[in-house]
Scaffold this motif. Structure first.
Motif, PDB file in Angstrom:
ATOM      1  N   GLU A 141       0.828  -1.204   0.000  1.00 18.97           N
ATOM      2  CA  GLU A 141       0.000   0.000   0.000  1.00 18.97           C
ATOM      3  C   GLU A 141       0.865   1.258   0.000  1.00 18.97           C
ATOM      4  O   GLU A 141       0.580   2.227  -0.709  1.00 18.97           O
ATOM      5  N   ALA A 142       1.929   1.259   0.791  1.00 18.07           N
ATOM      6  CA  ALA A 142       2.813   2.424   0.869  1.00 18.07           C
ATOM      7  C   ALA A 142       3.524   2.658  -0.456  1.00 18.07           C
ATOM      8  O   ALA A 142       3.704   3.806  -0.887  1.00 18.07           O
ATOM      9  N   THR A 143       3.940   1.584  -1.111  1.00 18.34           N
ATOM     10  CA  THR A 143       4.617   1.707  -2.406  1.00 18.34           C
ATOM     11  C   THR A 143       3.703   2.339  -3.446  1.00 18.34           C
ATOM     12  O   THR A 143       4.123   3.197  -4.224  1.00 18.34           O
ATOM     13  N   VAL A 144       2.431   1.935  -3.434  1.00 19.32           N
ATOM     14  CA  VAL A 144       1.487   2.475  -4.418  1.00 19.32           C
ATOM     15  C   VAL A 144       1.126   3.927  -4.106  1.00 19.32           C
ATOM     16  O   VAL A 144       0.975   4.738  -5.016  1.00 19.32           O
ATOM     17  N   LEU A 145       1.003   4.273  -2.830  1.00 21.43           N
ATOM     18  CA  LEU A 145       0.753   5.670  -2.479  1.00 21.43           C
ATOM     19  C   LEU A 145       1.908   6.549  -2.945  1.00 21.43           C
ATOM     20  O   LEU A 145       1.698   7.644  -3.476  1.00 21.43           O
ATOM     21  N   LEU A 146       3.130   6.077  -2.762  1.00 19.12           N
ATOM     22  CA  LEU A 146       4.296   6.820  -3.238  1.00 19.12           C
ATOM     23  C   LEU A 146       4.240   6.978  -4.752  1.00 19.12           C
ATOM     24  O   LEU A 146       4.522   8.052  -5.290  1.00 19.12           O
ATOM     25  N   LYS A 147       3.854   5.919  -5.444  1.00 16.92           N
ATOM     26  CA  LYS A 147       3.716   5.979  -6.902  1.00 16.92           C
ATOM     27  C   LYS A 147       2.649   6.996  -7.294  1.00 16.92           C
ATOM     28  O   LYS A 147       2.832   7.768  -8.245  1.00 16.92           O
ATOM     29  N   ALA A 148       1.525   7.025  -6.564  1.00 19.23           N
ATOM     30  CA  ALA A 148       0.452   7.969  -6.871  1.00 19.23           C
ATOM     31  C   ALA A 148       0.927   9.414  -6.736  1.00 19.23           C
ATOM     32  O   ALA A 148       0.606  10.268  -7.577  1.00 19.23           O
ATOM     33  N   LEU A 149       1.686   9.696  -5.696  1.00 19.88           N
ATOM     34  CA  LEU A 149       2.216  11.052  -5.520  1.00 19.88           C
ATOM     35  C   LEU A 149       3.201  11.405  -6.630  1.00 19.88           C
ATOM     36  O   LEU A 149       3.244  12.546  -7.094  1.00 19.88           O
ATOM     37  N   ASN A 150       3.992  10.436  -7.053  1.00 14.71           N
ATOM     38  CA  ASN A 150       4.919  10.677  -8.164  1.00 14.71           C
ATOM     39  C   ASN A 150       4.166  10.933  -9.470  1.00 14.71           C
ATOM     40  O   ASN A 150       4.573  11.777 -10.276  1.00 14.71           O
ATOM     41  N   VAL A 151       3.074  10.198  -9.679  1.00 11.14           N
ATOM     42  CA  VAL A 151       2.247  10.424 -10.868  1.00 11.14           C
ATOM     43  C   VAL A 151       1.662  11.835 -10.824  1.00 11.14           C
ATOM     44  O   VAL A 151       1.687  12.565 -11.818  1.00 11.14           O
ATOM     45  N   ALA A 152       1.132  12.229  -9.659  1.00  8.25           N
ATOM     46  CA  ALA A 152       0.564  13.570  -9.510  1.00  8.25           C
ATOM     47  C   ALA A 152       1.607  14.645  -9.780  1.00  8.25           C
ATOM     48  O   ALA A 152       1.341  15.638 -10.460  1.00  8.25           O
ATOM     49  N   ASN A 153       2.812  14.436  -9.264  1.00  6.56           N
ATOM     50  CA  ASN A 153       3.884  15.406  -9.472  1.00  6.56           C
ATOM     51  C   ASN A 153       4.292  15.481 -10.931  1.00  6.56           C
ATOM     52  O   ASN A 153       4.521  16.568 -11.473  1.00  6.56           O
ATOM     53  N   SER A 154       4.381  14.324 -11.596  1.00  8.70           N
ATOM     54  CA  SER A 154       4.770  14.312 -13.014  1.00  8.70           C
ATOM     55  C   SER A 154       3.710  14.961 -13.895  1.00  8.70           C
ATOM     56  O   SER A 154       4.024  15.481 -14.972  1.00  8.70           O
ATOM     57  N   MET A 155       2.455  14.922 -13.448  1.00  5.92           N
ATOM     58  CA  MET A 155       1.369  15.574 -14.195  1.00  5.92           C
ATOM     59  C   MET A 155       1.350  17.083 -13.975  1.00  5.92           C
ATOM     60  O   MET A 155       0.629  17.802 -14.676  1.00  5.92           O
ATOM     61  N   GLY A 156       2.090  17.550 -12.989  1.00  2.00           N
ATOM     62  CA  GLY A 156       2.074  18.966 -12.660  1.00  2.00           C
ATOM     63  C   GLY A 156       0.852  19.360 -11.856  1.00  2.00           C
ATOM     64  O   GLY A 156       0.519  20.550 -11.760  1.00  2.00           O
ATOM     65  N   ALA A 157       0.182  18.380 -11.242  1.00  2.00           N
ATOM     66  CA  ALA A 157      -1.019  18.669 -10.450  1.00  2.00           C
ATOM     67  C   ALA A 157      -0.635  19.411  -9.181  1.00  2.00           C
ATOM     68  O   ALA A 157       0.352  19.081  -8.528  1.00  2.00           O
TER      69      ALA A 157
END
Length: 250
Positions: free
Chosen positions: A141-157
């Protein structure tokens, strides 16, 4: 609306009468918007209105909007209190909502994970699915949450709401306590290091029933039947869950 020639005239009068109570005006606006959407859905899609479900959705939307409005212009991390939200609801306009799910097989230390990103119109904006090694379900779960934040950051959100059905991880992320479980210590440190990159960041704990689309995506991934271009060509099962979420959101 007896006595008023149009909705705009009525709204102008209401705005003047309650101009000192902005919160009440916000609630009236949310009610009008959701009732109008429900009316359109019933008129054009021939659905049966459900007043009880609509009232619950209105209160959840209003509560979430109030939390957003309370945030200052500077970056803030906000955590909503754990509750039993049973359906997915869209984020306010200008926000992206990230739902994620992870399923770990402790027998072989493999996990499947899914991330779904949607906007205020309930439209799928982006997403990710992956299989990886993990030491425990919590670590997954922690690994996927970290991935989600990285996706958000890469999108410029900059305005992000993240929903999880993992209460243990939710409490660890929003807690200021330094004690951390060893298997997620590195991931949790990386998660908290990413938080200042967003202007608005909200974490919410939801019932698993509000996270069924990502659960479906995760299962498709672990079965190795998810096409590489799944975002462009949605698998029918996932499309059904996304459509169901959208139908609750109108």
């Amino acid at each position: 609306m007896r006595g008023f020639a149009s909705f705009s005239v009525w709204w102008t009068a209401m705005s003047q009468e309650f101009k000192a109570d902005q919160e009440l005006l916000n609630l009236i606006a949310v009610i009008c918007w959701n009732v109008w959407k429900a009316r359109n859905w019933a008129t054009f899609e021939h659905t049966n209105p459900n007043p009880i479900a609509l009232s619950k959705k209105i209160m959840h939307f209003f509560s979430e909007m109030c939390h957003v409005l309370e945030m200052s212009l500077s970056q803030q991390v906000f955590a909503t209190h754990p509750h039993h939200q049973m359906i997915w609801t869209p984020p306010p306009s200008g926000f992206l909502k990230f739902n994620y799910d992870a399923a770990c097989n402790e027998a072989n230390s493999m996990a499947s994970a899914a991330i779904i990103v949607r906007n205020f119109n309930s439209h799928l904006v982006d997403g990710s699915a992956m299989n990886f090694h993990c030491s425990s379900p919590l670590a997954g779960e922690a690994t996927v949450l970290l991935k989600a934040l990285n996706v958000a950051n890469s999108m410029g959100a900059q305005s992000v709401i993240i929903e999880t059905d993992s209460l243990i991880l939710y409490e660890m992320v929003v807690s200021s306590q330094k004690h951390q479980r060893w298997e997620i210590r590195a991931s949790l440190s990386a998660i908290k290091a990413l938080m200042p990159l967003f202007q608005y960041l909200s974490f919410s704990f939801v019932n698993w029933k509000a996270n069924r689309a990502t659960n479906c995506l995760s299962k498709l991934s672990v079965k190795a039947i998810l096409p590489c271009n799944w975002i462009m060509v949605l698998p029918q099962e996932l499309k059904n869950w996304l459509s169901l979420d959208a139908s609750f959101a109108v």
